[in-house]
Design an enzyme around this catalytic site. Structure first.
Site, PDB file in Angstrom:
ATOM      1  N   LYS A 113       4.350  94.752 -38.348  1.00  0.00           N
ATOM      2  CA  LYS A 113       5.443  93.837 -37.978  1.00  0.00           C
ATOM      3  C   LYS A 113       6.747  94.613 -38.131  1.00  0.00           C
ATOM      4  O   LYS A 113       6.807  95.563 -38.909  1.00  0.00           O
ATOM      5  CB  LYS A 113       5.450  92.617 -38.913  1.00  0.00           C
ATOM      6  CG  LYS A 113       6.164  91.408 -38.354  1.00  0.00           C
ATOM      7  CD  LYS A 113       5.292  90.569 -37.452  1.00  0.00           C
ATOM      8  CE  LYS A 113       6.107  89.515 -36.725  1.00  0.00           C
ATOM      9  NZ  LYS A 113       5.245  88.583 -35.979  1.00  0.00           N
ATOM     10  N   ASP A 163       8.771  88.295 -31.108  1.00  0.00           N
ATOM     11  CA  ASP A 163       8.683  87.269 -32.166  1.00  0.00           C
ATOM     12  C   ASP A 163      10.023  86.541 -32.103  1.00  0.00           C
ATOM     13  O   ASP A 163      10.686  86.580 -31.048  1.00  0.00           O
ATOM     14  CB  ASP A 163       8.438  87.938 -33.537  1.00  0.00           C
ATOM     15  CG  ASP A 163       8.113  86.927 -34.650  1.00  0.00           C
ATOM     16  OD1 ASP A 163       6.990  86.417 -34.656  1.00  0.00           O
ATOM     17  OD2 ASP A 163       8.986  86.627 -35.479  1.00  0.00           O
TER      18      ASP A 163
HETATM   19  P1  NDP Z   1      11.735  81.894 -30.632  1.00  0.00           P
HETATM   20  O1  NDP Z   1      12.866  82.742 -31.096  1.00  0.00           O
HETATM   21  O2  NDP Z   1      11.396  81.828 -29.201  1.00  0.00           O
HETATM   22  O3  NDP Z   1      11.939  80.380 -31.142  1.00  0.00           O
HETATM   23  C1  NDP Z   1      12.126  80.087 -32.485  1.00  0.00           C
HETATM   24  C2  NDP Z   1      12.488  78.615 -32.611  1.00  0.00           C
HETATM   25  O4  NDP Z   1      12.535  78.266 -33.993  1.00  0.00           O
HETATM   26  C3  NDP Z   1      13.848  78.298 -32.051  1.00  0.00           C
HETATM   27  O5  NDP Z   1      13.873  76.972 -31.610  1.00  0.00           O
HETATM   28  C4  NDP Z   1      14.747  78.491 -33.271  1.00  0.00           C
HETATM   29  O6  NDP Z   1      15.968  77.771 -33.212  1.00  0.00           O
HETATM   30  C5  NDP Z   1      13.860  77.925 -34.362  1.00  0.00           C
HETATM   31  N1  NDP Z   1      14.201  78.572 -35.636  1.00  0.00           N
HETATM   32  C6  NDP Z   1      14.201  79.901 -35.902  1.00  0.00           C
HETATM   33  N2  NDP Z   1      14.597  80.118 -37.156  1.00  0.00           N
HETATM   34  C7  NDP Z   1      14.855  78.906 -37.686  1.00  0.00           C
HETATM   35  C8  NDP Z   1      15.310  78.463 -38.945  1.00  0.00           C
HETATM   36  N3  NDP Z   1      15.583  79.343 -39.927  1.00  0.00           N
HETATM   37  N4  NDP Z   1      15.457  77.121 -39.131  1.00  0.00           N
HETATM   38  C9  NDP Z   1      15.172  76.221 -38.147  1.00  0.00           C
HETATM   39  N5  NDP Z   1      14.749  76.587 -36.940  1.00  0.00           N
HETATM   40  C10 NDP Z   1      14.601  77.911 -36.717  1.00  0.00           C
HETATM   41  O7  NDP Z   1      10.459  82.386 -31.516  1.00  0.00           O
HETATM   42  P2  NDP Z   1       8.917  82.125 -31.262  1.00  0.00           P
HETATM   43  O8  NDP Z   1       8.704  80.806 -30.633  1.00  0.00           O
HETATM   44  O9  NDP Z   1       8.362  83.350 -30.651  1.00  0.00           O
HETATM   45  O10 NDP Z   1       8.372  82.105 -32.760  1.00  0.00           O
HETATM   46  C11 NDP Z   1       8.291  80.895 -33.535  1.00  0.00           C
HETATM   47  C12 NDP Z   1       7.326  81.106 -34.690  1.00  0.00           C
HETATM   48  O11 NDP Z   1       6.026  81.436 -34.170  1.00  0.00           O
HETATM   49  C13 NDP Z   1       7.661  82.238 -35.659  1.00  0.00           C
HETATM   50  O12 NDP Z   1       7.232  81.885 -36.959  1.00  0.00           O
HETATM   51  C14 NDP Z   1       6.827  83.390 -35.133  1.00  0.00           C
HETATM   52  O13 NDP Z   1       6.563  84.359 -36.147  1.00  0.00           O
HETATM   53  C15 NDP Z   1       5.557  82.641 -34.748  1.00  0.00           C
HETATM   54  N6  NDP Z   1       4.694  83.326 -33.796  1.00  0.00           N
HETATM   55  C16 NDP Z   1       5.153  83.725 -32.573  1.00  0.00           C
HETATM   56  C17 NDP Z   1       4.309  84.344 -31.688  1.00  0.00           C
HETATM   57  C18 NDP Z   1       4.742  84.693 -30.300  1.00  0.00           C
HETATM   58  O14 NDP Z   1       3.871  85.091 -29.510  1.00  0.00           O
HETATM   59  N7  NDP Z   1       5.996  84.552 -29.933  1.00  0.00           N
HETATM   60  C19 NDP Z   1       2.921  84.673 -32.058  1.00  0.00           C
HETATM   61  C20 NDP Z   1       2.512  84.127 -33.342  1.00  0.00           C
HETATM   62  C21 NDP Z   1       3.392  83.513 -34.162  1.00  0.00           C
HETATM   63  P3  NDP Z   1      17.324  78.562 -32.813  1.00  0.00           P
HETATM   64  O15 NDP Z   1      17.202  78.832 -31.361  1.00  0.00           O
HETATM   65  O16 NDP Z   1      18.412  77.642 -33.190  1.00  0.00           O
HETATM   66  O17 NDP Z   1      17.340  79.839 -33.638  1.00  0.00           O
END
Ligand code: NDP
Length: 451
Positions: free
Chosen positions: A124, A164
């Site tokens: 990571k 991510d």
């Molecule tokens: P994105 O950046 O596309 O979306 C993240 C979302 O979560 C946004 O809506 C963001 O809001 C919100 N968010 C992020 N940080 C916070 C916080 N501290 N408090 C509240 N809301 C928050 O990321 P992903 O969708 O890719 O990833 C989401 C999760 O899934 C993570 O935990 C990631 O590790 C996990 N994941 C992702 C994979 C992938 O293929 N993308 C694979 C496996 C797991 P805002 O826009 O306001 O920041």
């Protein structure tokens, strides 16, 4: 926790006392491994070794903003374990990124990648850079500077990063372009690439779709389905958007979504038209979810404070909860709210969104609970499929990739539930996923001489 595991856990804390997220991820795994070490005492040294990263790279990322000022961020790559394949895992760009968070994610990734059945080790990386509010040229200059150091540490057979939080198609494009220029070769060194330069169909959808396939399998064990079920989703990024789409495909009714500012509740359901509006808001206009409540009738918006706890979102009357934002977004109290409101299943789309207290509440109350390392493995599995297509110089159809993704998720569900039953914990997907993921890596590490 078993006493041998406790000794290992204490040494992890003593070595890096300031890494709470890493401790939390290690504790959850060690909690499950007691019965395996009883059955296979020869694997104890493997556990001692696995909690230490094979290699950690930290570097300076200098870049110039649009006003001509020098900005300096910190970049990282954690190469956690390469026993079963090249390191594989995403890059996160978020101001909270530090070594503890990346080590927790890399550690989880080792088990997750093993569970997919594909030959991928765990890694990571990322940076404390905040892409929010930055112009495209600023994001490009940052990505180019980041890759100027990272490129010497990665490679198609060595370490293959992906996206991510904060790293989507735009960032992967800029990173790939710089890698290609520096390495002077076109290889599948990153996944999540655009379709025109080696990306796989279904990769953007994969984590969210895979999550819902896994939850569907879990619900089926209780004779339930998504048909007519109300679903709480948190986040509105990559994982949340495509989880929402697949819930709609299966006849479910998504009623919530969030971002770091707050969350919306739409009792009439987020339908396809509204989801398309959210995708445009988040992916093109880069706006806030609060705008949804202004645009559609009958919707409530609540601010969430403090970050990242989403407060009232989990106090919604739903059948299924899919936390898809970030780590530790459902605590013990919020888990109790879901129980009180009659939820039957919780499946983690994000990595470690439920605290250990929340997981305990779910298991104690007989709620079906899927840990992220099993239920969100569809993303990395499809990255594995992207790597295969790149090596074969082939491009599979949408249906082909989706079918492979679906069968991988069905297999992960089967493997986690059968392993849990075999070790005397039927229905405990946490133990099942940890043990099944561990065994393959442990065998490979032992065979290779524990180097
Ligand atoms: P994105 O950046 O596309 O979306 C993240 C979302 O979560 C946004 O809506 C963001 O809001 C919100 N968010 C992020 N940080 C916070 C916080 N501290 N408090 C509240 N809301 C928050 O990321 P992903 O969708 O890719 O990833 C989401 C999760 O899934 C993570 O935990 C990631 O590790 C996990 N994941 C992702 C994979 C992938 O293929 N993308 C694979 C496996 C797991 P805002 O826009 O306001 O920041």
């Amino acid at each position: 926790m078993d006493s041998q595991m406790k000794t290992i856990y204490e040494s992890v804390i003593a070595r890096d006392p300031n890494q709470p997220e890493f401790h939390q991820a290690v504790e959850e795994v060690l909690d499950s491994l007691g019965p395996v070490i009883d059955a296979h005492p020869e694997f104890l040294p493997v556990v001692e070794s696995m909690v230490e990263a094979e290699r950690i790279i930290q570097f300076r990322v200098p870049w110039y903003d649009d006003s001509g000022n020098l900005q300096v961020n910190r970049g990282f790559r954690i190469q956690m374990n390469s026993a079963i394949g090249p390191y594989k895992g995403g890059l996160r760009f978020h101001p909270t990124v530090n070594q503890s968070i990346l080590k927790f994610l890399a550690f989880e990734q080792v088990f997750k990648n093993s569970l997919t059945g594909l030959p991928m080790g765990g890694g990571k990386g990322g940076s404390d850079f905040n892409p929010k509010g930055k112009s495209d040229p600023e994001v490009m200059r940052f990505c180019q500077s980041f890759m100027m150091e990272l490129w010497r540490h990665i490679g198609a057979d060595l370490d293959v990063p992906a996206g991510d939080i904060g790293v989507g198609g735009r960032e992967i494009g800029y990173l790939f372009g710089m890698y290609k220029k520096l390495a002077n070769e076109f290889t599948g060194v990153l996944t999540g690439k655009g379709r025109s330069y080696g990306g796989s169909l279904i990769r953007p959808e994969a984590t969210g779709y895979g999550l819902v396939y896994f939850a569907r399998e879990m619900l089926a064990t209780k004779g339930r389905s998504f048909e007519g079920a109300t679903v709480a989703i948190s986040g509105s990024g990559n994982v949340a958007q495509f989880a929402c789409e697949k819930v709609l495909d299966l006849g479910g009714i998504p009623v919530t979504m969030s971002d770091s500012g707050g969350w919306i509740h739409d009792p009439s359901g987020i339908d396809r038209e509204k989801l398309a509006w959210i995708m445009d808001l988040k992916n093109n206009r880069r706006g806030r979810i609060s705008e949804y409540a202004k645009n559609f009738d009958g919707v409530s918006y609540s601010k969430s404070e403090p970050e990242p706890a989403l407060n009232g979102l989990w106090d919604t009357d739903v059948d299924v909860a899919l936390p898809c934002a970030t780590q530790n977004e459902i605590n013990g109290e919020e888990a109790k709210m879901l129980v009180k409101n009659g939820a039957i299943a919780v499946a983690e789309g994000a990595n470690m969104p439920c605290t250990p207290e929340a997981v305990e509440v779910f298991l104690d109350n007989g709620i079906l609970f899927a840990p992220g390392k099993a239920s969100n493995a569809g993303g990395v599995a499809t990255s594995g499929l992207e790597m295969s297509q790149n090596s074969l110089r082939l491009s599979w159809t949408r249906e082909e990739v989706d079918q492979r993704l679906e069968s991988i998720m069905v297999e992960i569900h089967k493997s986690a539930s059968e392993t849990a039953a075999k070790y005397g914990m039927p229905g405990n997907y946490v133990a099942g996923a940890n043990i099944a993921g561990f065994l393959k890596v442990a065998e490979a590490m032992t065979a290779q001489g524990m180097i």
